[in-house]
Design an enzyme around this catalytic site. Structure first.
Site, PDB file in Angstrom:
ATOM      1  CG  ASN A  95      -1.543   1.351   1.485  1.00 41.04           C
ATOM      2  OD1 ASN A  95      -2.419   1.802   0.754  1.00 41.04           O
ATOM      3  ND2 ASN A  95      -1.079   2.029   2.540  1.00 41.04           N
ATOM      4  CB  ALA A  96       4.241   2.048   1.275  1.00 44.69           C
ATOM      5  N   GLY A  97       2.930   4.431  -0.647  1.00 41.91           N
ATOM      6  CA  GLY A  97       3.123   5.214  -1.854  1.00 41.91           C
ATOM      7  C   GLY A  97       3.171   6.696  -1.541  1.00 41.91           C
ATOM      8  CB  ILE A  98       5.173   9.411  -2.043  1.00 41.14           C
ATOM      9  CG1 ILE A  98       6.102   9.078  -3.232  1.00 41.14           C
ATOM     10  CG2 ILE A  98       5.697   8.814  -0.744  1.00 41.14           C
ATOM     11  CD1 ILE A  98       7.493   9.673  -3.099  1.00 41.14           C
ATOM     12  CB  SER A 148      -4.109   5.354  -8.107  1.00 46.62           C
ATOM     13  OG  SER A 148      -4.859   6.555  -8.273  1.00 46.62           O
ATOM     14  CE1 TYR A 161      -0.056   8.172  -6.027  1.00 46.09           C
ATOM     15  CE2 TYR A 161      -1.917   8.662  -7.463  1.00 46.09           C
ATOM     16  CZ  TYR A 161      -1.409   8.039  -6.345  1.00 46.09           C
ATOM     17  OH  TYR A 161      -2.219   7.269  -5.558  1.00 46.09           O
ATOM     18  CB  ALA A 163       3.459   7.738 -15.260  1.00 48.97           C
ATOM     19  CB  SER A 164       4.230   5.740 -10.311  1.00 49.51           C
ATOM     20  OG  SER A 164       3.179   6.196  -9.470  1.00 49.51           O
ATOM     21  CE  LYS A 165      -0.134   4.496  -6.491  1.00 52.31           C
ATOM     22  NZ  LYS A 165       0.223   3.463  -5.496  1.00 52.31           N
TER      23      LYS A 165
END
Length: 260
Positions: A95-98, A148, A161, A163-165
């Site tokens: 779950n960890a994310g920024i 997300s 963010y 793009a990372s998801k």
């Protein structure tokens, strides 16, 4: 007042990024259903406070440890320690994310690099340790990865963010089939916009609907226990919006992005 929700079979669940937001809300939802908890985050003081409050309310075991998922070498020893304390780990939630917003062309590319390091490489490192742990314990396990909805609807001021998801979604959909052969299930969860610390410093006033973390966590847990492969939460309006977006992707995307 006792919970009206069904209790899960006795399971031990490990949640990363559990000190706030969706991770914290998910910890409460799991405890309410009688699940034992292994919680990690960078902020140990917040984790210890959370653990104390959960133990006071529910008769479950709660173990905590400080962990930055970008420090890959520390993940596996901590996971093994939790397995020893609880007997085994049945479910791991990455779950960890920024989220770090910026305007394209402002030169602050280091913010994008931090987002990718945490959200993509951190999630992969978490999954590698989870898979290794499941193999050591035997009898498989279940991995849940928090993506997300922005993987489907990119945010102009949070492009890295989004793009990372999207990368997380692509990666874990690719590795699902090989894991199933080892009796390791994999759920990809796509939350819509949720009221959490993650939105601090982000223009959340323009977002269409912001859900409460508590409500979203209940839907996430239900999806995980049902071993859903992919789940958009909350269903309303996000699952409906997703179907609409497939029908009129460009028009819908462009109209919504004007407000973000």
């Amino acid at each position: 007042m006792p919970s009206l929700l069904p209790r899960a079979e006795q399971k031990n669940i490990l949640i990363t990024g559990a000190s706030s937001g969706i991770g914290e809300a998910l910890a409460w939802a799991c405890a309410k259903r009688g699940m034992n908890l292994a919680l990690v985050a960078r902020r140990l003081d917040r984790l210890e406070n959370l653990a104390e409050r959960i133990r006071e309310r529910y008769q479950v075991q709660v173990e905590v440890a400080a962990l930055n998922i970008c420090e890959n070498e520390k993940i596996m020893p901590i996971f093994m320690g939790f397995s020893e304390l609880l007997g085994r780990i049945d479910i791991v939630v990455a779950n960890a994310g920024i989220l770090k917003s910026r305007k394209v062309g402002d030169g602050r590319i280091e913010r994008d690099a931090q987002v990718f390091e945490t959200n993509v490489l951190g999630a992969i490192a978490t999954s590698e340790s989870a898979i290794s742990l499941f193999r050591m314990q035997g009898r498989g396990g279940h991995l849940a990865v928090i993506s997300s909805y922005s993987a489907f609807m990119p945010l102009p001021s949070g492009a890295a963010y989004s793009a990372s998801k999207a990368a997380v979604s692509s990666y874990f959909n690719a590795v699902r089939a090989p894991l199933l052969r080892e009796n390791i299930g994999l759920s990809l969860i796509y939350p819509g916009f949720v009221s959490t610390d993650l939105l601090q410093g982000f223009n959340s006033h323009g977002l269409p609907i912001i859900a409460k973390a508590k409500d979203v966590a209940e839907e996430i847990l239900t999806a995980i226990l049902a071993k859903k492969k992919n789940a958009i939460v909350p269903k309303l309006p996000w699952a409906v919006l997703y179907q609409m977006q497939k029908l009129v992707p460009n028009a819908l995307l462009n109209s919504v992005q004007k407000f973000l």
